[in-house]
Scaffold this motif. Structure first.
Motif, short mmCIF file in Angstrom:
data_model
loop_
_atom_site.label_atom_id
_atom_site.label_comp_id
_atom_site.label_asym_id
_atom_site.label_seq_id
_atom_site.Cartn_x
_atom_site.Cartn_y
_atom_site.Cartn_z
N THR A 316 46.78 35.93 32.06
CA THR A 316 46.32 36.58 30.84
C THR A 316 44.94 37.18 31.08
O THR A 316 44.10 36.57 31.77
CB THR A 316 46.25 35.59 29.66
N PRO A 317 44.67 38.36 30.52
CA PRO A 317 43.33 38.96 30.69
C PRO A 317 42.25 38.26 29.89
O PRO A 317 41.06 38.59 30.04
CB PRO A 317 43.54 40.40 30.19
N GLN A 318 42.61 37.28 29.07
CA GLN A 318 41.61 36.59 28.26
C GLN A 318 40.53 35.92 29.11
O GLN A 318 39.41 35.72 28.65
CB GLN A 318 42.28 35.54 27.37
N TYR A 319 40.89 35.55 30.35
CA TYR A 319 39.91 34.90 31.21
C TYR A 319 38.79 35.84 31.65
O TYR A 319 37.79 35.39 32.22
CB TYR A 319 40.60 34.29 32.43
N TYR A 320 38.95 37.12 31.38
CA TYR A 320 37.92 38.09 31.73
C TYR A 320 37.25 38.66 30.48
O TYR A 320 36.35 39.50 30.60
CB TYR A 320 38.53 39.24 32.53
N THR A 321 37.68 38.20 29.30
CA THR A 321 37.16 38.80 28.07
C THR A 321 36.66 37.78 27.05
O THR A 321 35.60 37.99 26.46
CB THR A 321 38.25 39.67 27.40
N VAL A 322 37.39 36.68 26.81
CA VAL A 322 37.03 35.82 25.69
C VAL A 322 36.93 34.33 26.03
O VAL A 322 36.46 33.55 25.21
CB VAL A 322 38.03 35.98 24.52
N ARG A 323 37.38 33.90 27.21
CA ARG A 323 37.35 32.48 27.54
C ARG A 323 37.00 32.29 29.01
O ARG A 323 37.11 33.20 29.82
CB ARG A 323 38.69 31.82 27.21
N CYS A 324 36.59 31.06 29.33
CA CYS A 324 36.18 30.74 30.70
C CYS A 324 37.35 30.16 31.48
O CYS A 324 38.12 29.34 30.97
CB CYS A 324 35.02 29.75 30.67
N SER A 325 37.46 30.55 32.73
CA SER A 325 38.52 30.05 33.60
C SER A 325 38.11 28.74 34.25
O SER A 325 37.04 28.63 34.87
CB SER A 325 38.83 31.08 34.69
N ALA A 346 33.46 41.26 38.07
CA ALA A 346 32.76 41.93 36.98
C ALA A 346 32.55 40.98 35.80
O ALA A 346 31.49 41.00 35.15
CB ALA A 346 33.56 43.15 36.53
N ALA A 347 33.54 40.12 35.52
CA ALA A 347 33.43 39.20 34.38
C ALA A 347 32.48 38.04 34.70
O ALA A 347 31.64 37.68 33.88
CB ALA A 347 34.81 38.67 34.01
N TYR A 348 32.62 37.48 35.88
CA TYR A 348 31.78 36.34 36.29
C TYR A 348 30.75 36.87 37.28
O TYR A 348 30.81 36.60 38.49
CB TYR A 348 32.65 35.25 36.92
N HIS A 349 29.80 37.63 36.75
CA HIS A 349 28.96 38.42 37.65
C HIS A 349 27.93 37.60 38.41
O HIS A 349 27.20 38.15 39.24
CB HIS A 349 28.29 39.57 36.88
N MET A 350 27.84 36.30 38.14
CA MET A 350 26.98 35.47 38.98
C MET A 350 27.57 35.32 40.39
O MET A 350 26.86 35.04 41.35
CB MET A 350 26.75 34.09 38.35
N PHE A 351 28.89 35.51 40.51
CA PHE A 351 29.56 35.50 41.82
C PHE A 351 29.41 36.88 42.47
O PHE A 351 29.59 37.90 41.82
CB PHE A 351 31.05 35.19 41.67
N ARG A 352 29.11 36.85 43.75
CA ARG A 352 29.09 38.08 44.54
C ARG A 352 30.07 37.92 45.70
O ARG A 352 30.63 36.84 45.90
CB ARG A 352 27.66 38.36 45.04
N LYS A 353 30.25 38.97 46.44
CA LYS A 353 31.24 38.92 47.52
C LYS A 353 30.93 37.85 48.55
O LYS A 353 31.83 37.33 49.22
CB LYS A 353 31.36 40.29 48.19
#
Length: 428
Positions: A316-325, A346-353
Motif C-alpha cells: 500500500t502507498p500509505q507507508y509513504y504518505t500517512v503511516r510509518c513502516s 523520498a518519504a524516509y529522507h533521513m536514509f540515503r543511498k
C-alpha cells in the motif's frame, strides 16, 4: 561564613531532591500493540534524557471469565529486549493498568476511571509521553494525564490521517481542572505532512524516529552468518477485505521467486503475526520460504540480524504518505539494511543511498537481492555500520526534540529548586 555556605548547599540538595522526587518522565503505551514504537521511546529517553523513566502499559480483560490477569508482564519478550531481565533495578519502573471489560460492553464503557485512579498513585510528573493515542478507543492518555498530574503531554502519532482538529487528545484536563499543554510528535516526516493536512496547519507537529537497538548475543560480523532476506510485518489486509490483498505484497514476492531458479536461488524469511495458510505459498517455494509468526522480540530480531537485508514489499502507498513502516524501524533496530527505491528514500529522507541497497528504476527486488548476495564481505559489513551510525544520529536527534518539547516543565522544576536554595541562603 563556612556554616552559611554549608547550610545553603544543604538546602539546595534538599530542594533538588524534592523537585526530583516526582517522576520526570512517564512513557505510556496507550494500546496493546505497537510495542516496538513504545520500546523506541523507552530506549531513547533512557539513553539520552532520563535513565529511569516510569513505564506504563495497558491491557484489558473480561472480568466475568478471567479472575486474575493474564498479563503478568509485557508480551513478546519486550523487557528482555530492553535489557530489563530478572533482577534488573529497572523492573521496578514498570506499571501495568488493566481495564476490565466484558465482551458485550463497548470499549468506552469500561471502568477506565477506577483502573487508572487505582494504578497511578504517584505524581506530579513533568512529562507524560503517550504512544499512539489516536488509536486508543479508551482515550486513556487523558486519564493518565489527570491522575499523574502531568505538567505536559507529548502525543506520539503513528497515523497522520487519524489526527484532526477535533481529536480528543489535543485538549486534556489537568488534576486542577486546567488545560495540560499537549505537543504532537510523529515518528517520520511524511506523517507530519499528513497530520498537518488534516489539522489544517492549526498546531505545530514535530518528528523523531526512535527505536530500541537490538544487540545480538552473537553479532553477525561475517558474510558467512548472513542467510536469506526478510519480509516482515503483520499479515493484515489493506482494507479488512481479503480480496484487497495484504499490506505486504506477497504475490509479487512469490512471482519473483518462482522466476528465480538455480543453485544460487534466494531464500526468504517471512516474519509477522498471522496465519501461514493465508500466504497461499506455492508448493514449489516451500523449501525456500520460512514463516515465523508471533515469536518473541529477541528471536524476531535475531532472525533479521542473520539476514542479508530487509525487503519492504509494501502493498500500500500509505507507508509513504500517512503511516510509518515497521520495516524501516526494523532496519534501524538491527542495523540490517533495507532494499530501497526512490519512493522510499523520498518519504524516509533521513536514509540515503549509503544506508540502503538501492533499487534503481527498472530493477526488481529480486535483481537487488541477487546483487547483494554477490557483494564482498567488507561492503556488506560497511553498509551495516552505516545504518548503525544513522540509528545513533536519529536517537540523539529524537532525544533533542523531546527535551525541547519538555523544556518548559523541566526548567520549571529546576527554577523552583534554585529559588528555594536562594531563599534558604538569604535566611542563613
Amino acid at each position: 561564613m563556612r556554616r552559611t555556605i554549608s547550610a545553603a548547599l544543604a538546602c539546595l540538595i534538599v530542594a533538588l531532591h524534592s523537585a526530583g522526587a516526582a517522576s520526570r518522565y512517564v512513557i505510556y503505551n496507550d494500546i496493546f500493540s505497537h510495542w516496538h514504537v513504545f520500546a523506541g521511546v523507552v530506549a531513547t529517553v533512557r539513553e539520552h534524557i532520563d535513565p529511569r523513566p516510569d513505564l506504563l502499559w495497558m491491557s484489558e480483560r473480561d472480568p466475568a471469565s478471567i479472575s486474575t490477569s493474564r498479563h503478568k508482564e509485557p508480551p513478546f519478550g519486550l523487557q528482555e529486549w530492553l535489557g530489563d531481565t530478572p533482577g534488573a533495578p529497572a523492573l521496578q519502573d514498570w506499571t501495568h493498568v488493566e481495564f476490565p471489560r466484558s465482551p458485550e460492553q463497548a470499549e468506552e464503557e469500561a471502568d477506565i476511571t477506577g483502573a487508572m485512579r487505582a494504578a497511578l498513585t504517584w505524581g506530579p510528573v513533568d512529562v507524560l509521553i503517550c504512544v499512539s493515542p489516536e488509536l486508543d478507543p479508551y482515550k486513556s492518555c487523558a486519564y493518565a494525564a489527570k491522575y499523574l498530574k502531568a505538567k505536559r503531554v507529548i502525543a506520539l502519532i503513528h497515523r497522520g490521517t487519524f489526527v484532526t482538529t477535533h481529536s480528543w487528545f489535543l485538549q486534556m484536563e489537568g488534576a486542577g481542572g486546567g488545560q495540560v499543554p499537549v505537543h504532537l510528535l510523529a515518528l517520520v516526516p511524511h506523517v507530519v505532512t499528513s497530520a498537518n493536512h488534516t489539522l489544517k496547519g492549526s498546531r505545530p507537529i514535530h518528528w523523531a524516529t526512535m527505536v530500541a537497538p537490538y544487540r545480538s548475543p552473537q553479532p553477525c560480523e561475517a558474510k558467512a552468518c548472513m542467510e536469506g532476506f526478510v519480509v516482515q510485518g503483520s499479515m493484515r489486509y489493506r482494507s479488512g477485505n481479503p480480496r484487497d490483498g495484504f499490506i505486504r505484497d506477497y504475490d509479487s514476492l512469490f512471482k519473483q521467486m518462482q522466476a528465480d531458479r538455480g543453485s544460487g536461488a534466494v531464500t526468504v524469511k517471512i516474519l509477522g503475526r498471522g496465519n501461514a495458510h493465508d500466504l497461499n505459498l506455492p508448493p514449489a517455494l516451500e523449501p525456500r520460504v520460512a514463516y515465523y509468526g508471533g515469536i518473541p522480540f529477541p528471536e524476531y530480531w535475531e532472525l533479521i540480524d542473520k539476514s542479508y537485508a530487509l525487503v519492504p514489499f509494501h502493498g500500500t502507498p500509505q507507508y509513504y504518505t500517512v503511516r510509518c513502516s515497521s520495516t524501516v524501524l526494523a532496519s534501524l533496530t538491527t542495523c540490517v539494511p533495507l532494499i530501497a527505491n526512490d519512493e522510499l528514500l523520498a518519504a524516509y529522507h533521513m536514509f540515503r543511498k549509503e544506508h540502503v541497497y538501492y533499487q534503481a528504476p527498472g530493477e526488481s527486488e529480486m535483481d537487488v537481492m541477487k546483487r547483494v548476495m554477490a557483494l564482498p564481505e567488507r561492503e556488506l559489513l560497511a553498509k551495516r555500520a552505516a545504518v548503525c551510525r544513522l540509528r545513533d544520529e536519529q536517537l540523539r536527534r529524537g532525544a533533542g526534540v523531546i527535551k525541547e518539547l519538555a523544556r518548559g516543565a523541566v526548567d520549571a522544576g529546576a527554577a523552583a529548586a534554585e529559588r528555594a536554595a536562594r531563599t534558604s541562603d538569604t535566611k542563613a
